[in-house]
Design a protein around this motif. Structure first.
Motif, short mmCIF file in Angstrom:
data_model
loop_
_atom_site.label_atom_id
_atom_site.label_comp_id
_atom_site.label_asym_id
_atom_site.label_seq_id
_atom_site.Cartn_x
_atom_site.Cartn_y
_atom_site.Cartn_z
N UNK A 1 0.85 -1.17 0.00
CA UNK A 1 0.00 0.00 0.00
C UNK A 1 0.90 1.24 0.00
N UNK A 2 0.57 2.20 -0.82
CA UNK A 2 1.37 3.41 -0.96
C UNK A 2 1.06 4.40 0.16
N UNK A 3 2.03 5.22 0.47
CA UNK A 3 1.86 6.31 1.44
C UNK A 3 1.81 7.62 0.70
N UNK A 4 1.14 8.58 1.30
CA UNK A 4 1.08 9.91 0.71
C UNK A 4 2.48 10.51 0.64
N UNK A 5 2.74 11.27 -0.39
CA UNK A 5 4.03 11.96 -0.49
C UNK A 5 4.06 13.22 0.37
N UNK A 6 2.92 13.57 0.95
CA UNK A 6 2.82 14.76 1.79
C UNK A 6 2.82 14.35 3.26
N UNK A 7 3.54 15.08 4.11
CA UNK A 7 3.48 14.76 5.55
C UNK A 7 2.03 14.85 6.04
N UNK A 8 1.60 13.85 6.78
CA UNK A 8 0.21 13.75 7.19
C UNK A 8 0.11 13.42 8.67
N UNK A 9 -0.79 14.10 9.36
CA UNK A 9 -1.11 13.77 10.74
C UNK A 9 -2.62 13.62 10.83
N UNK A 10 -3.07 12.58 11.48
CA UNK A 10 -4.49 12.35 11.63
C UNK A 10 -4.86 12.38 13.10
N UNK A 11 -6.04 12.95 13.38
CA UNK A 11 -6.53 13.06 14.75
C UNK A 11 -7.93 12.48 14.83
N UNK A 12 -8.14 11.55 15.75
CA UNK A 12 -9.48 11.03 16.00
C UNK A 12 -10.30 12.12 16.68
N UNK A 13 -11.61 11.98 16.65
CA UNK A 13 -12.49 13.04 17.14
C UNK A 13 -12.28 13.40 18.60
N UNK A 14 -11.74 12.50 19.41
CA UNK A 14 -11.49 12.83 20.81
C UNK A 14 -10.15 13.53 21.01
N UNK A 15 -9.43 13.78 19.92
CA UNK A 15 -8.12 14.42 20.00
C UNK A 15 -8.08 15.81 19.36
N UNK A 16 -9.21 16.27 18.81
CA UNK A 16 -9.24 17.62 18.26
C UNK A 16 -10.51 18.33 18.67
N UNK A 17 -10.44 19.66 18.62
CA UNK A 17 -11.61 20.51 18.88
C UNK A 17 -11.57 21.64 17.86
N UNK A 18 -12.74 22.05 17.41
CA UNK A 18 -12.85 23.17 16.49
C UNK A 18 -13.40 24.38 17.25
N UNK A 19 -12.77 25.51 17.03
CA UNK A 19 -13.28 26.77 17.55
C UNK A 19 -13.49 27.71 16.38
N UNK A 20 -14.33 28.70 16.59
CA UNK A 20 -14.62 29.70 15.56
C UNK A 20 -14.68 31.06 16.23
N UNK A 21 -14.20 32.06 15.53
CA UNK A 21 -14.25 33.42 16.04
C UNK A 21 -14.33 34.40 14.90
N UNK A 22 -14.50 35.66 15.26
CA UNK A 22 -14.59 36.71 14.24
C UNK A 22 -13.98 37.99 14.76
N UNK A 23 -13.43 38.74 13.84
CA UNK A 23 -12.95 40.08 14.13
C UNK A 23 -14.16 40.98 13.93
N UNK A 24 -14.64 41.57 15.02
CA UNK A 24 -15.86 42.38 14.98
C UNK A 24 -15.51 43.84 14.72
N UNK A 25 -15.87 44.32 13.53
CA UNK A 25 -15.61 45.69 13.13
C UNK A 25 -16.85 46.56 13.30
N UNK A 26 -16.64 47.78 13.73
CA UNK A 26 -17.64 48.84 13.64
C UNK A 26 -17.10 49.76 12.55
N UNK A 27 -17.57 49.56 11.33
CA UNK A 27 -17.02 50.29 10.19
C UNK A 27 -17.35 51.77 10.24
N UNK A 28 -18.50 52.12 10.79
CA UNK A 28 -18.88 53.54 10.87
C UNK A 28 -17.89 54.32 11.73
N UNK A 29 -17.36 53.68 12.77
CA UNK A 29 -16.42 54.34 13.69
C UNK A 29 -14.97 53.96 13.41
N UNK A 30 -14.76 53.06 12.47
CA UNK A 30 -13.42 52.51 12.18
C UNK A 30 -12.78 51.96 13.45
#
Length: 184
Positions: A1-30
């Protein structure tokens, strides 16, 4: 079986967490919103964990609201991305291209949490929702504060967050310069 030519790391669902955020702009006030995390006296960008089944965009908006008390909307910008446009047909080369009016993440942060755990943080650009700018209390451990873009860069605690904020400001400034984005 062939291996990917790219370095690869895999994480099972109990080993990663996803977070999300945003830069909140008030464009009227810059201005841009930072949150002070009271227990550590650190100035941060609003973000948090994505719930099961929740879209990343929804998680980013929810987390900003929870930590700042301000409703916001994702704000489209023209930016470079490797993702093909949604109307693209056929095989598309995996290369960066400029795409207008995106509300996609403009940055992804990875943080190692110990030797075998990782956090992915997806970052969006957001604007105050003019239809919902009435401030609610937000989470008790956070104090939101709007700063001029320059002051926010000086105030933010961590260098990694500063680089994220710098990139967001850069994208916003480029879009303002070419007329893609109103200051409202």
């Amino acid at each position: 079986m062939a291996s990917s030519k790219h370095p690869t790391t895999q994480y099972a669902s109990d080993k990663f967490v996803e977070s999300c955020g945003a830069i909140l702009f008030d464009f009227a006030e810059r201005k841009v919103c930072l949150v002070k995390y009271i227990p550590t006296n650190e100035w941060l960008l609003p973000k948090g964990r994505r719930n099961c089944g929740e879209a990343r965009e929804t998680a980013a908006l929810r987390e900003v609201f929870e930590e700042t008390g301000y409703r916001c909307i994702l704000h489209p910008v023209t930016m470079s991305t490797r993702a093909p446009p949604k109307d693209e047909k056929g095989d598309v080369a995996d290369e960066a291209r400029i795409v207008p009016n995106l509300t996609e993440p403009f940055m992804c942060t990875t943080r190692l949490l110990g030797e075998f755990n990782i956090k992915f943080i997806w970052w969006y650009i957001a604007a105050l929702d003019k239809n919902g700018t009435t401030k609610s209390d937000g989470e008790a451990n956070f104090i939101p504060e709007f700063y001029s873009w320059e002051e926010a860069l000086k105030t933010i605690t961590f260098e990694d967050d500063r680089r994220i904020l710098e990139r967001a400001i850069e994208l916003v400034n480029v879009n303002l310069a070419v007329g893609d984005m109103p200051l409202e």
